[in-house]
Scaffold this active site. Sequence first.
Site, short mmCIF file in Angstrom:
data_model
loop_
_atom_site.label_atom_id
_atom_site.label_comp_id
_atom_site.label_asym_id
_atom_site.label_seq_id
_atom_site.Cartn_x
_atom_site.Cartn_y
_atom_site.Cartn_z
N GLY A 198 31.10 12.76 -14.47
CA GLY A 198 31.46 14.17 -14.64
C GLY A 198 32.80 14.49 -13.99
O GLY A 198 33.13 13.96 -12.93
N LYS A 238 33.39 17.25 -12.70
CA LYS A 238 33.11 18.14 -11.57
C LYS A 238 33.36 17.39 -10.26
O LYS A 238 33.90 17.94 -9.32
CB LYS A 238 31.65 18.60 -11.66
N GLU A 255 21.61 19.64 -15.41
CA GLU A 255 22.37 19.85 -16.65
C GLU A 255 23.59 18.93 -16.77
O GLU A 255 23.93 18.48 -17.85
CB GLU A 255 22.90 21.30 -16.68
N GLY A 256 24.25 18.71 -15.64
CA GLY A 256 25.44 17.86 -15.65
C GLY A 256 25.09 16.45 -16.11
O GLY A 256 25.76 15.86 -16.95
N HIS A 257 23.97 15.92 -15.56
CA HIS A 257 23.53 14.58 -15.98
C HIS A 257 23.14 14.58 -17.46
O HIS A 257 23.42 13.63 -18.17
CB HIS A 257 22.30 14.15 -15.16
N SER A 280 22.88 22.10 -9.04
CA SER A 280 21.52 22.34 -8.54
C SER A 280 21.58 23.22 -7.28
O SER A 280 20.58 23.80 -6.87
CB SER A 280 20.82 21.01 -8.26
N GLY A 327 19.48 10.37 -9.37
CA GLY A 327 18.26 11.09 -9.73
C GLY A 327 18.34 12.58 -9.48
O GLY A 327 19.42 13.13 -9.28
#
Length: 282
Positions: free
Chosen positions: A147, A149, A35-37, A186, A31
Amino acid sequence: MKVITTIQELREIIEKTNKRQQTIGFVPTMGFLHEGHRALMKQARKENDILVLSIFVNPLQFGPTEDLDRYPRDFERDQKIAETEGVDILFYPSVAEMYPNELSVSVVVKKMTDVLCGRTRPGHFDGVATVLTKLFHLVQPTKAYFGKKDAQQLAIVESLVKDFHFPLQIIAVNTIREEDGLAKSSRNVYLTDRERVEAPELYQSLQMGVEMIQAGETNPHKIISGIKDRIANKTSGEIDYVSLLSYPELEEFESINGSYIIALAVKFSRARLIDNIIMNRD
Ligand code: PAF
């Protein structure tokens, strides 16, 4: 979009989906969507008939010093984002639903955990692998999206799927970056103005490492110290680690060959940023 909180309801829907032979794209999250999600959901939306998003803050992956209760949550906002991204099923179980009893069996990750961020988070990836094992069984996705990342998590999840023969494909989605190259996170909002100006140096330092390799440097120690020097000279951040490892094995090597990852974590005054580049020498 249907919000589902029980395993029973989820099973019923997945059974119907399977009967209709629809493909399922799955984006597991904790949750507080960013942006990544969104990038994961967008790709999953394009590639599948049904898009399932899970939101579950998994207690198993928090260490004793990591505050589970302080993990940011905003379900209403997440729900709106999920709707905008075309999610069909939002699975939002409680802890009691996912773990009604203390587990008598859990998944232990035996390799790849004592490097990068795993070094300082013992047991973290066991918790990730255990909850994903449960979620993969419940959702039965055709493809699951992660991701790049969080490259260590990605490598471990790829091994989990391979070792346990999950009939699904892991899709690795590129890191989303600001125009100046800073990986979106974030945590970026916690940077001071000065740190925000310095932060793109992290990605530039990683790129410099890649350029050194492309120019023929094969000694990982030289590349790592080149990157560390640049970060120390150009930012006020404190380097947590800069590592150069084989990918996806995440092992150290004396001479670079094949696929590799250069990864770093740097602490600024109120934000610890991570970034990486995965490349192939050839
Ligand atoms: O990356 C995350 O948000 C979590 O580790 C995951 C994959 C949802 C498992 O809880």
